[in-house]
Design a protein around this motif. Sequence first.
Motif, short mmCIF file in Angstrom:
data_model
loop_
_atom_site.label_atom_id
_atom_site.label_comp_id
_atom_site.label_asym_id
_atom_site.label_seq_id
_atom_site.Cartn_x
_atom_site.Cartn_y
_atom_site.Cartn_z
N HIS A 272 -11.28 11.86 -15.16
CA HIS A 272 -10.66 13.18 -15.07
C HIS A 272 -9.39 13.20 -15.91
O HIS A 272 -8.59 12.26 -15.84
CB HIS A 272 -10.33 13.51 -13.60
CG HIS A 272 -9.99 14.97 -13.40
ND1 HIS A 272 -8.77 15.49 -13.74
CD2 HIS A 272 -10.72 16.01 -12.92
CE1 HIS A 272 -8.76 16.79 -13.47
NE2 HIS A 272 -9.94 17.14 -12.97
N PRO A 273 -9.18 14.25 -16.69
CA PRO A 273 -8.00 14.29 -17.57
C PRO A 273 -6.69 14.09 -16.80
O PRO A 273 -5.74 13.51 -17.34
CB PRO A 273 -8.06 15.70 -18.17
CG PRO A 273 -9.49 16.08 -18.11
CD PRO A 273 -10.06 15.42 -16.89
N CYS A 310 -10.40 25.81 -12.79
CA CYS A 310 -9.94 24.45 -12.56
C CYS A 310 -8.43 24.50 -12.37
O CYS A 310 -7.70 25.02 -13.21
CB CYS A 310 -10.28 23.57 -13.77
SG CYS A 310 -9.55 21.93 -13.65
N PHE A 312 -6.26 22.45 -12.72
CA PHE A 312 -5.49 21.65 -13.66
C PHE A 312 -5.41 22.32 -15.04
O PHE A 312 -4.74 21.84 -15.93
CB PHE A 312 -6.13 20.26 -13.78
CG PHE A 312 -5.35 19.28 -14.59
CD1 PHE A 312 -4.01 19.03 -14.32
CD2 PHE A 312 -5.95 18.59 -15.64
CE1 PHE A 312 -3.29 18.13 -15.08
CE2 PHE A 312 -5.23 17.67 -16.40
CZ PHE A 312 -3.90 17.44 -16.11
N HIS A 313 -6.07 23.47 -15.20
CA HIS A 313 -6.23 23.97 -16.57
C HIS A 313 -4.94 24.37 -17.26
O HIS A 313 -4.85 24.35 -18.48
CB HIS A 313 -7.26 25.12 -16.62
CG HIS A 313 -6.73 26.48 -16.32
ND1 HIS A 313 -6.93 27.13 -15.12
CD2 HIS A 313 -5.98 27.35 -17.08
CE1 HIS A 313 -6.35 28.32 -15.15
NE2 HIS A 313 -5.77 28.47 -16.32
N CYS A 316 -3.86 20.96 -18.82
CA CYS A 316 -4.88 19.98 -19.23
C CYS A 316 -4.88 19.73 -20.74
O CYS A 316 -4.99 20.67 -21.54
CB CYS A 316 -6.25 20.46 -18.78
SG CYS A 316 -7.54 19.27 -19.15
N LEU A 318 -7.19 17.94 -22.25
CA LEU A 318 -8.56 17.94 -22.75
C LEU A 318 -9.01 19.37 -23.09
O LEU A 318 -9.66 19.62 -24.10
CB LEU A 318 -9.50 17.32 -21.71
CG LEU A 318 -10.97 17.25 -22.12
CD1 LEU A 318 -11.16 16.36 -23.34
CD2 LEU A 318 -11.84 16.75 -20.97
N ARG A 319 -8.58 20.27 -22.23
CA ARG A 319 -8.95 21.67 -22.45
C ARG A 319 -8.40 22.13 -23.80
O ARG A 319 -9.07 22.79 -24.59
CB ARG A 319 -8.37 22.51 -21.31
CG ARG A 319 -8.47 24.01 -21.55
CD ARG A 319 -8.06 24.77 -20.29
NE ARG A 319 -8.06 26.19 -20.53
CZ ARG A 319 -6.96 26.93 -20.73
NH1 ARG A 319 -5.77 26.34 -20.72
NH2 ARG A 319 -7.05 28.23 -20.92
N CYS A 328 -13.02 26.58 -18.04
CA CYS A 328 -11.94 25.91 -17.34
C CYS A 328 -11.13 26.86 -16.48
O CYS A 328 -10.67 26.51 -15.40
CB CYS A 328 -11.00 25.23 -18.33
SG CYS A 328 -11.76 23.84 -19.16
N PRO A 333 -14.55 23.56 -11.23
CA PRO A 333 -15.48 22.44 -11.42
C PRO A 333 -15.76 21.72 -10.10
O PRO A 333 -14.82 21.41 -9.38
CB PRO A 333 -14.74 21.52 -12.40
CG PRO A 333 -13.30 21.85 -12.20
CD PRO A 333 -13.23 23.29 -11.78
N CYS A 346 -14.47 17.78 -13.17
CA CYS A 346 -14.10 18.33 -14.48
C CYS A 346 -15.39 18.71 -15.18
O CYS A 346 -16.34 17.93 -15.21
CB CYS A 346 -13.33 17.29 -15.30
SG CYS A 346 -13.10 17.76 -17.02
N HIS A 347 -15.40 19.91 -15.75
CA HIS A 347 -16.62 20.34 -16.45
C HIS A 347 -16.94 19.42 -17.62
O HIS A 347 -18.08 19.27 -18.03
CB HIS A 347 -16.41 21.76 -17.01
CG HIS A 347 -16.21 22.80 -15.95
ND1 HIS A 347 -17.12 22.99 -14.94
CD2 HIS A 347 -15.21 23.71 -15.76
CE1 HIS A 347 -16.68 23.98 -14.16
NE2 HIS A 347 -15.53 24.42 -14.63
N PHE A 348 -15.90 18.83 -18.19
CA PHE A 348 -16.10 18.07 -19.43
C PHE A 348 -15.76 16.59 -19.25
O PHE A 348 -15.29 15.94 -20.18
CB PHE A 348 -15.26 18.69 -20.54
CG PHE A 348 -15.53 20.15 -20.72
CD1 PHE A 348 -16.70 20.56 -21.36
CD2 PHE A 348 -14.66 21.10 -20.22
CE1 PHE A 348 -16.98 21.92 -21.51
CE2 PHE A 348 -14.93 22.46 -20.37
CZ PHE A 348 -16.10 22.88 -21.01
S1 SF4 Z 1 -12.36 21.45 -16.14
FE1 SF4 Z 1 -11.27 21.96 -18.00
S2 SF4 Z 1 -9.19 22.23 -17.36
FE2 SF4 Z 1 -10.20 21.22 -15.71
S3 SF4 Z 1 -9.83 19.10 -16.09
FE3 SF4 Z 1 -11.76 19.54 -17.05
S4 SF4 Z 1 -11.23 20.09 -19.13
FE4 SF4 Z 1 -9.36 20.14 -17.98
#
Ligand code: SF4
Lengths: 374, 313
Positions: A272-273, A310, A312-313, A316, A318-319, A328, A333, A346-348
């Motif tokens: 997770h980021p 999310c 955390f967006h 984040c 990663l986003r 996001c 997620p 996390c979606h990614f």
């Molecule tokens: S879902 Fe999107 S915002 Fe949330 S942690 Fe994953 S990449 Fe970051």
Amino acid sequence: MTDASSRLAETSAAAATGARPVLLETLNLKKYFPIMGGLLRHQVGSVYAVDDVSLQIYKGETFGLVGESGCGKTTFGRTILRLEKATGGSVSMDGQDVLALHGDALKRMRRRMQVIFQDPYGSLNPRMPISDIIGEGLLAQGDKANGWRKRSIRDQRVGDYLEAVGLRRDYSRRYPHEFSGGQRQRIGIARALALGPEFVVCDEPVSALDVSIQSQILNLLSDLRAEFNLTYLFIAHNLSVVQYFCERIGVMYLGKIVEVAATDVLYATPQHPYSVALLSAIPVPDPRVRTKRLVLKGDVPSPANPPSGCRFHTRCWLRERLGNPAECSTTEPPLRELAGGHLAACHFAEQVTAQAVQEAAATQSVIETAVDVD
Amino acid sequence: MTPTASDAPADFEVALVSLNQWQLAWRRFRRHKLAMFGAGLFLTFVAIAAFGPFILPYEATNVPYPLKFCPGTTISANLGCPPFNDGHILGTVGGTQEDLLTLVVNGARLSLTIGIGAAAFASVLGAIVGGISGYFGGWVDTILMRIVDVLLSMPLLFVIIVFAKVFGYGDWRVILLVFALLGWPGIARLVRSLFLTLRTEVFVDAARAVGVSDLRIIFRHILPNAMSPIIVVTTLSVAAFIVTEAFVSYIGYGVNAAYNPTWGNILSNAQNDILVGNWWWPLFPGLAIVLTVLGINFMGDGLRDALDPRSRE
Ligand code: SF4
Ligand SMILES: Nc1ncnc2c1ncn2[C@@H]1O[C@H](COP(=O)(O)OP(=O)(O)OP(=O)(O)O)[C@@H](O)[C@H]1O
Ligand SMILES: [Mg+2]
């Protein structure tokens, strides 16, 4: 801690096979604190301190819960222990529904789940001698079978547990102000263990202590766990403490669990980021191997008004790297399993690789200051 | 078990004699000179009130042989005679010619009874109501606190007059009752706020976590820790009630002087004669009030310091 690594290996193996029995389980546990305001002092909002947390804690393990200050770790522990009234969800201990218990049944359940508090000063009543502080639970839980109503039996047991935590029996007549912080924490541990619990919530049990004393208390907790077959929920915001102390770790952010993994797995390959950022904030002792820290932008949002999608967006990395995908900020997620026993929300999560992390750290703006997670 | 070595620093050894918080407080109080002086002063007046009337040669309201003139002068004895005449150490009062010392000593009884009694009554009731309110909260709290608000908004004299109409004028028991009735709400507010804070203490959570009952938490955990401020406020309100009694009696709504002397009604009767120059008549009851109140307040300040758990040694 030579046995720590072997214990870890054992855990990851067991977790992978899914053979371990679950002792404590929460399902969609929620605790919202009302925010009162306005002229008539009515509810104007909620603090979403714990929001939909589902966790399984295995019998005999030490489960670490980490996250920044205010993310809801303490509230989670307190809600499990029925010190806060849950807003929703369920808690089950050995298959028994904890939140449904009342009166005597609840009291009996309290024998099985105990707590060690962070503050060694506030947790002992200054007007009570140690014998009463430790013996009070025994008195409250006394019945014909255990004989704890009898002063002599109680005093005997209080003495036994004082010795078990490394204090002298004859300290029992003394008052809290006569003890140092570390000794007080031992007294708090004795109080928790005197009831013979199976599950103990340790809420940052060493973070209020001198560094020189911290490891003594950690060793004590570790020994007691072996001696009394305890299962710990170990709350901390110091990631270096949990690394050596816990077998599995849950990472919390704004009332949600964002990642769960065996300790070695989490430290080696966080998915997770947010966990990645937390881990990169641990100070590295050797300056030569110090890699560039991955810095979180901005402050933690208020748990009274958590971000959409999310949580955390807003911070984040990663986003940002992925070009701000809409998902996001629109879709929450789910906490999903990536590999055996490794969960992340996390979606990614699959895009979190060592290379991605390095690139992100290298490209981040230098003006941003590090968010320290001490 | 590995942890055999104590984790206390070498210079931190657990004391041989173990004193609890109250014993420590007493030790601190004893060292507080002004507080000890105040306590001495107050206890002296308590002793005077308790034993004085038995020792004095005169009856309070009975003057066997009224004089025409003060001894050795041509001043009318009806205006009262100065101190040190004919065995009247503090002189006599005008009109009835009673012995002033006897009056002041007997007055101490009721003044102190009203002060201490009302304070004790108000504290106990205030502690119970405030404790229930603070610990349980919710609608119980709301209702009790509205009652408190109403009582706190009532003017003292108005309540005294209403009660006097029902139970009779000049009765000291009515005065005590009214003081207690109007005094407890203030203490209830204090105790409620203490309970509100104390019920969130970590040691209260710890007690709850091991299964201790609400009742025991209140009496073993919260109340003992709320005791210090309650004791201080009770002490200080004894002084406040003594002064209020004097005030109420002075303006004529208090205790009837004809049957029950109090410091306040002695002062009240003296007011006309101040003009004539009979300084002793108001001076001595006034002095008694001032010294008692001062003593109690010194004692209260000392208690505040001694009972503060943050003050070490
Ligand atoms: S879902 Fe999107 S915002 Fe949330 S942690 Fe994953 S990449 Fe970051
Ligand atoms: N009794 C309460 N009433 C209202 N809000 C509360 C209460 N207790 C906690 N909160 C809020 O809930 C959120 C989570 O608090 P909690 O103490 O569980 O965090 P934490 O993760 O333990 O933090 P820390 O690391 O500082 O101990 C915070 O925003 C806090 O302000
Ligand atoms: Mg906390």
